[in-house]
Design a protein around this motif. Structure first.
Motif, short mmCIF file in Angstrom:
data_model
loop_
_atom_site.label_atom_id
_atom_site.label_comp_id
_atom_site.label_asym_id
_atom_site.label_seq_id
_atom_site.Cartn_x
_atom_site.Cartn_y
_atom_site.Cartn_z
N LEU A 66 -4.10 -141.82 14.08
CA LEU A 66 -4.01 -142.72 12.93
C LEU A 66 -3.81 -144.17 13.35
O LEU A 66 -3.21 -144.45 14.38
CB LEU A 66 -2.82 -142.30 12.04
N PHE A 104 6.77 -139.63 8.46
CA PHE A 104 6.75 -140.10 9.84
C PHE A 104 7.93 -140.96 10.24
O PHE A 104 8.20 -141.12 11.44
CB PHE A 104 5.46 -140.90 10.10
N ASP A 154 -2.22 -139.54 19.09
CA ASP A 154 -2.18 -140.24 17.81
C ASP A 154 -3.59 -140.51 17.30
O ASP A 154 -4.39 -141.17 17.97
CB ASP A 154 -1.42 -141.55 17.98
N TRP A 156 -3.67 -141.54 5.26
CA TRP A 156 -3.37 -140.17 5.69
C TRP A 156 -2.70 -139.42 4.54
O TRP A 156 -1.79 -139.95 3.91
CB TRP A 156 -2.44 -140.20 6.89
N ARG A 164 -1.16 -145.04 8.30
CA ARG A 164 0.19 -144.49 8.17
C ARG A 164 0.99 -145.14 7.05
O ARG A 164 2.02 -144.60 6.64
CB ARG A 164 0.96 -144.65 9.48
N SER A 191 6.94 -141.49 14.39
CA SER A 191 5.92 -140.45 14.51
C SER A 191 4.60 -140.87 13.90
O SER A 191 4.52 -141.79 13.08
CB SER A 191 6.40 -139.15 13.85
N SER A 192 3.56 -140.12 14.28
CA SER A 192 2.24 -140.25 13.69
C SER A 192 1.63 -138.86 13.66
O SER A 192 2.34 -137.85 13.76
CB SER A 192 1.39 -141.24 14.49
N TRP A 193 0.31 -138.79 13.53
CA TRP A 193 -0.36 -137.50 13.34
C TRP A 193 -1.50 -137.35 14.33
O TRP A 193 -2.30 -138.28 14.53
CB TRP A 193 -0.90 -137.41 11.92
N PRO A 214 -2.11 -147.93 12.24
CA PRO A 214 -0.93 -148.33 11.45
C PRO A 214 -1.22 -148.43 9.96
O PRO A 214 -0.38 -148.10 9.13
CB PRO A 214 -0.56 -149.68 12.06
#
Length: 231
Positions: A144, A156, A142, A17, A149, A160-162, A146
């Motif tokens: 993404l 993050f 989410d 990401w 990320r 958090s994630s995106w 792991p």
């Protein structure tokens, strides 16, 4: 886009990401598909239907008096310095040479609140369906893995994630970090999130730039108190 396309990849597509650049490219694609400037498209499709009369890429001269000065903190001198002056000398006093899909809008608490109410209500505000329920659910979930990320802890942390264009909380490390909560912290000193679990929207606008992606104390205090007051 030609210059961007000539650069070597920082990672293979789907591998990592990366912040920001995809939003700029998306803004250009919107202009080419619609035949309109990005600002015009956003105004017609999002801002006007939601009554967001004070959101644009620049502020008209008649509204200069409403603009505050923005500050940054100089750690060498231990003093605040003017980052963006108020009124006609502001960076937002004139239309930008490039309307960025990744950022650059100027807005108000009321306008931001209308947008987040629409997002919290699955794309609808009153009788108007601005975005489809399916799209909002994708945007606020989410997107993404792991592995994608990894290396983005700068943005993050561990909580958090995106989603699609905004941050999504995936782990409760603090009282206000409810999984499913979505929004973002702005580098110019803003924080705005909506929480579907609590049915809560919070918006904080300050005049001081963030010093790092780590939220300043005023952000964490604001959200802690907001959640402490929630029924």
């Amino acid at each position: 886009m030609q210059h961007l396309g000539s650069l070597p990849l920082m990672a293979q597509p789907g591998e990592k990401w990366l912040y920001n650049h995809s939003g700029d490219v998306l803004g250009i694609l919107i202009e080419r598909v619609t035949g309109k400037s990005l600002g015009t498209f956003l105004r017609e499709r999002i801002f006007e239907p939601l009554g967001m009369k004070d959101t644009a890429f620049n502020v008209p001269a008649s509204q200069f008096y409403r603009m505050p000065t923005s500050y940054s903190f100089n750690h060498a001198t231990n003093k605040l310095e003017v980052y963006d002056p108020a009124g006609r000398d502001s960076s937002w006093a004139l239309p930008p040479p490039f309307e960025s899909g990744a950022g650059g809008l100027v807005s108000t608490v009321d306008d931001y609140f209308a947008f987040l109410r629409m997002m919290l209500n699955k794309g609808r505000l009153g009788p108007k369906q601005i975005l489809s329920r399916a799209n909002v659910e994708m945007m606020t979930s989410d997107q993404l893995t792991p592995q994608q990320r990894e290396g983005a802890e700068f943005f993050f942390g561990t909580h958090s994630s995106w989603g699609l264009g905004l941050g999504v909380c995936i782990h409760r490390g603090e009282v206000y970090q409810t999984p499913g909560r979505f929004g973002w912290d702005g580098g110019t000193g803003t924080s705005a999130y909506a929480d579907p679990v609590e049915g809560l929207i919070g918006i904080l606008m300050t005049q001081r730039l963030m010093d790092s992606p780590e939220p300043p104390r005023i952000f964490t205090d604001f959200w802690t108190q907001a959640y402490a007051a929630a029924e």
